[in-house]
Design a protein around this motif. Structure first.
Motif, mmCIF file in Angstrom:
data_model
loop_
_atom_site.group_PDB
_atom_site.id
_atom_site.type_symbol
_atom_site.label_atom_id
_atom_site.label_comp_id
_atom_site.label_asym_id
_atom_site.label_seq_id
_atom_site.Cartn_x
_atom_site.Cartn_y
_atom_site.Cartn_z
ATOM 1 N N ARG A 112 35.930 -7.691 -8.167
ATOM 2 C CA ARG A 112 35.740 -8.625 -9.282
ATOM 3 C C ARG A 112 36.092 -10.049 -8.867
ATOM 4 O O ARG A 112 35.426 -11.010 -9.233
ATOM 5 C CB ARG A 112 36.607 -8.187 -10.464
ATOM 6 C CG ARG A 112 36.657 -9.175 -11.635
ATOM 7 C CD ARG A 112 35.313 -9.266 -12.339
ATOM 8 N NE ARG A 112 35.367 -10.195 -13.445
ATOM 9 C CZ ARG A 112 35.152 -11.495 -13.340
ATOM 10 N NH1 ARG A 112 34.901 -12.024 -12.154
ATOM 11 N NH2 ARG A 112 35.185 -12.272 -14.399
ATOM 12 N N ASN B 220 26.525 -8.883 -6.587
ATOM 13 C CA ASN B 220 26.051 -9.839 -7.583
ATOM 14 C C ASN B 220 25.777 -9.218 -8.951
ATOM 15 O O ASN B 220 26.105 -9.825 -9.980
ATOM 16 C CB ASN B 220 24.798 -10.555 -7.068
ATOM 17 C CG ASN B 220 25.129 -11.556 -5.973
ATOM 18 O OD1 ASN B 220 26.258 -11.999 -5.846
ATOM 19 N ND2 ASN B 220 24.138 -11.893 -5.161
ATOM 20 N N ALA C 91 28.471 -9.162 -11.824
ATOM 21 C CA ALA C 91 28.769 -10.324 -12.666
ATOM 22 C C ALA C 91 28.216 -10.140 -14.074
ATOM 23 O O ALA C 91 28.736 -10.718 -15.037
ATOM 24 C CB ALA C 91 28.185 -11.591 -12.042
ATOM 25 N N ALA D 4 30.967 -8.722 -16.272
ATOM 26 C CA ALA D 4 32.231 -9.439 -16.399
ATOM 27 C C ALA D 4 32.410 -9.887 -17.835
ATOM 28 O O ALA D 4 31.455 -10.168 -18.552
ATOM 29 C CB ALA D 4 32.255 -10.643 -15.452
#
Length: 348
Positions: free
Chosen positions: A219, A341, A344, A347
């Motif tokens: 992360r 990628n 994300a 997140a």
């Protein structure tokens, strides 16, 4: 092993608690699929369909706190033929409902088959036998190891309701340091089994922190070092965990031949006679400990194997194996980054 496939029992070294000799990594995700997953799992259409699924499988909602679309879907679902749901599907639907209410994205890769593949019968943190549906501290629960990420494979672990609750209320990494302090200060079980002030024991905080390091590393994009006191299936491994896994895999092989041995030889023999001898002694020590009934994760709570592991890692980092000039390191880096990628999108 593909993390999305239920593991073959013949390949599990201990099906009762998490530990993999060769840690699995997050299943590859397509960037476009990840974007669509996030958008879909927070949409009104998703809420309607989820409400319908909850009703048709005999689960409940709270109309006073549930969004309008989920209520509409639930009412529609009550008019549909009832369907049966096993414990994994009930857990999945409940998890998705709670995630939607909290605005947490859910990957479509999170299926009942995936939950089944990572389910254990013993909590990897506390060691208690897990129960189902008793509404007690020992009930199994699905935890996000890194709360800054949504429900995505590699960020999930089965643990007891008690540990899950205390984890969410604690700064686990900070109290894990206190756990290590207790261990070093008091020594042995006297230090490991002391409450560190959060309701968790020192040994529990250290296991929790170990489980959390992989997802936290991926992360943040940083390089995480943490002893492998516990490891979860289909989770991102730390570097220490990967090196520990290589030696554990050789220890369980029982003979110094085959792929595990060749892999360890290629990585460590170039360090010289002293360190290659230490790698061999570590494998022999692990074999003896396993033969005496020690759990593969708990061996690292013993000073001798942990010291040997850390010394080997430090030497490895200062003197990595030579790389074939034909290897395009930039291409490798870009490939790894392309796999990260999509995360994300999950997140928070």
């Amino acid at each position: 092993m593909n993390p999305m496939e239920a593991p073959d029992k013949e390949t599990l070294h201990n099906p009762l608690r998490y530990w993999n000799d060769r840690p699995d990594y997050l299943a590859e995700m397509d960037q476009r699929d990840a974007e669509m997953d996030r958008e879909d799992s927070l949409s009104d259409r998703y809420a309607f369909q989820l409400g319908q699924d909850l009703a048709s499988h005999g689960l409940s909602i709270d109309p006073d706190t549930t969004c309008t679309e989920m209520v509409r879907g639930f009412e529609h679902g009550k008019r549909q033929p009832p369907r049966t749901a096993d414990v994994y599907l009930r857990k999945l639907l409940t998890l998705r409902k709670n995630a939607y209410h909290r605005g947490i994205p859910v990957s479509s890769a999170l299926t009942k088959e995936y939950l089944k593949s990572i389910t254990v019968t013993v909590c990897p943190v506390s060691g208690v036998n897990l129960t189902q549906g008793t509404m007690t501290d020992t009930d199994w629960s699905v935890d996000r190891l890194n709360n800054q990420l949504g429900y995505v494979p590699g960020n999930l672990c089965i643990m007891s309701a008690r540990v899950n609750r205390l984890k969410d209320a604690s700064d686990v990494v900070s109290i894990a340091r206190q756990g290590m302090f207790n261990w070093l200060l008091l020594g042995g079980d006297d230090g490991l089994y002391q409450d560190v002030g959060s309701g968790l024991l020192a040994i529990e905080t250290m296991r929790l922190a170990s489980l959390m390091q992989g997802p936290t590393h991926m992360r943040s994009g940083g390089f995480v070092r943490f002893p492998p006191y516990a490891m979860a299936p289909s989770a991102w491994a730390t570097f220490d965990g990967a090196i520990a896994g290589i030696h554990m895999e050789c220890a369980r092989a029982r003979v110094d031949e085959g792929y595990p041995y060749r892999r360890r030889r290629d990585l460590f023999k170039h360090l010289g006679k002293e360190h290659w001898s230490k790698s061999n002694r570590l494998v022999s020590l692990l074999r003896r400990m396993l033969a005496n009934g020690k759990h593969p994760a708990d061996v690292w709570f013993e000073d001798t194997p942990l010291d040997m592991l850390l010394e080997l890692i430090e030497e490895f980092l200062s003197n990595p194996p030579p790389v074939d000039g034909a290897v395009d390191l930039e291409a490798v880096r870009q490939s790894i980054q392309a796999g990260l990628n999509p995360l994300a999108q999950f997140a928070r």
